[in-house]
Design a protein around this motif. Structure first.
Motif, PDB file in Angstrom:
ATOM      1  N   LEU A 101       0.828  -1.206   0.000  1.00 34.10           N
ATOM      2  CA  LEU A 101       0.000   0.000   0.000  1.00 34.10           C
ATOM      3  C   LEU A 101       0.866   1.262   0.000  1.00 34.10           C
ATOM      4  N   GLY A 102       1.893   1.266   0.856  1.00 34.95           N
ATOM      5  CA  GLY A 102       2.775   2.433   0.931  1.00 34.95           C
ATOM      6  C   GLY A 102       3.574   2.632  -0.345  1.00 34.95           C
ATOM      7  N   SER A 103       4.008   1.531  -0.948  1.00 38.13           N
ATOM      8  CA  SER A 103       4.786   1.611  -2.185  1.00 38.13           C
ATOM      9  C   SER A 103       3.953   2.212  -3.316  1.00 38.13           C
ATOM     10  N   ALA A 104       2.677   1.815  -3.388  1.00 36.46           N
ATOM     11  CA  ALA A 104       1.803   2.368  -4.422  1.00 36.46           C
ATOM     12  C   ALA A 104       1.621   3.870  -4.233  1.00 36.46           C
ATOM     13  N   LEU A 105       1.463   4.298  -2.985  1.00 41.09           N
ATOM     14  CA  LEU A 105       1.319   5.732  -2.712  1.00 41.09           C
ATOM     15  C   LEU A 105       2.610   6.484  -3.047  1.00 41.09           C
ATOM     16  N   ARG A 106       3.746   5.859  -2.753  1.00 42.06           N
ATOM     17  CA  ARG A 106       5.033   6.486  -3.034  1.00 42.06           C
ATOM     18  C   ARG A 106       5.263   6.629  -4.536  1.00 42.06           C
ATOM     19  N   ARG A 107       4.913   5.603  -5.285  1.00 45.02           N
ATOM     20  CA  ARG A 107       5.165   5.605  -6.726  1.00 45.02           C
ATOM     21  C   ARG A 107       4.256   6.576  -7.478  1.00 45.02           C
TER      22      ARG A 107
END
Length: 418
Positions: A101-107
């Motif tokens: 979830l965090g990676s998607a928000l970061r990307r």
């Protein structure tokens, strides 16, 4: 002087990494606190017997987790140790899903779609199908935990690995492992794995990738059919199996669960379990859909925009949407509708999250339009979030709010009309 400079560079890189992972850390902390404050004190006994079953009993379904535990507890598995295993598994799962979830928000941080993606993730975490449904009193210890853990691990490989071939082989292996954990994977989490298969195959549009993807999915189908129909235990009677397992553990061994899984035919289990409660499941299922209608409207709007933006690639995105039909057999064959609803909401959310993390142009367009809708009607979305947060998490068979809502409406109508 050189050492000082290197130290400063190291500290700067370390702090940059910490800053970049702040989203993952915040999500994990919130989920962890939720788990620690609500975790049941024991595993639900319907599933307990499988924690002490292993492949020495034959090659049948649901024996992988017990086989792993027997490596560490070859003679006797204390209930406390089984609980600790589940407890630690949940924490590992929370780390994995927080990363996704965090990676998607970061990307998508600097893209207009980021706001809508954050909105969907927030609604998912507040909804009855959030990760918290895995540790409600009736679901604590269910094998769904390991199925979603494996699927989310596959999602990390999907995001991080660039090689199409390695990804496809990895998805196949992970799918086979998941089927050995519990064959219901084919109905409840396969849509998410299928999305990763299709998107990976279409990435470079090579014939070899297409063939490898088809082979992987076909192999999963063969494994499912074998585990569901042809596999069997070496033990002849339910009494023998119960006696053997009771010597191996102080967990509650549920004879009814073992009988329906290993010593009854599919049609017997269907008539004795499903048909007796079908009207109730339909009634409370309809109420559940009504209670979750804000999510249905939001995802309906989003998918409508995605399909409109797909253009010539509409078949691909239609396949993503149609993959949710895999849930139908689960709802038709087993009474655990709460588990299926929880998995459905998880798949709905993660499907969009993963495609956004890969910066899929069509999905990002749909999310951007959802963002515009959010800016026009923010109070409706805030109300939807508050409504989701007010609902309980799914238990095994239903949403606890559904029978309460149904009874309350019935009393209200009875009072008005009579």
């Amino acid at each position: 002087m050189i050492a000082t400079t290197k130290s400063k560079v190291f500290i700067h890189k370390f702090l940059s990494k910490c800053y970049s992972f702040r989203r993952e850390g915040c999500i994990f902390l919130l989920l962890l606190l939720s788990f620690l404050s609500q975790a049941p004190s024991a595993l639900h006994d319907w599933n307990s017997g499988w924690y002490v079953m292993d492949y020495s009993l034959g090659f049948d379904s649901r024996l992988l987790i017990g086989s792993l535990l027997r490596l560490f507890y070859p003679d006797y598995l204390p209930a406390e140790s089984a609980y600790t295993f589940v407890f630690c598994s949940i924490i590992v799962f929370l780390m994995l899903i927080s990363y996704v979830l965090g990676s998607a928000l970061r990307r998508t941080n600097k893209l207009p779609a980021n706001t809508a993606l954050l909105l969907l993730i927030t609604l998912y975490l507040l909804s009855p199908g959030s990760p918290a449904y895995l540790w409600t009193s009736e679901n604590m210890g269910r094998f769904d935990l390991y199925l979603i853990m494996l699927t989310v691990f596959a999602a990390i490989l999907y995001i991080k690995i660039s090689s199409v071939t390695i990804r496809l082989i990895s998805f196949t292996i992970i799918g086979l492992i998941a089927l050995c954990v519990h064959q219901v994977f084919m109905f409840i989490f396969l849509p998410l794995l299928f999305t990763m298969f299709v998107d990976t195959v279409s990435e470079k549009c090579r014939k070899s990738d297409f063939v490898l993807g088809i082979q992987g999915l076909f192999l999963l189908c063969i494994a499912f059919v074998y585990l569901q129909i042809f596999s069997q235990l070496n033990i002849g009677t339910l009494d023998d199996l119960t006696a053997l397992l009771s010597v191996r553990t102080d967990l509650n061994v549920n004879e009814t669960a073992l009988r329906y899984e290993y010593f009854s035919t599919i049609d017997t289990a269907f008539y004795e379990l499903m048909l007796n409660q079908l009207s109730e499941r339909i009634r409370y299922g309809v109420v559940t859909i009504f209670l979750l209608s804000p999510l249905a409207l939001i995802y309906g709007y989003l998918w409508n925009r995605i399909l409109k933006a797909a253009g010539t690639a509409k078949i691909k995105y239609s396949l993503f949407l149609l993959s949710h039909l895999c849930f139908i057999p689960a709802f038709l064959l087993a009474i655990d509708w709460g588990r299926w609803f929880g998995a459905f909401l998880t798949v709905q959310a993660l499907q969009i999250v993963l495609l956004a993390a890969k910066k899929d142009a069509v999905v990002l367009t749909g999310l951007t339009e959802l963002r515009t809708c959010f800016y026009k009607h923010p109070y409706l979305f805030i109300a939807a979030g508050l409504w989701m947060a007010s609902l309980s998490k799914f238990q095994t068979t239903l949403l606890p709010d559904a029978p309460v809502f149904f009874s309350s409406v019935y009393r209200l109508l009875h009072t008005i009309l009579f």
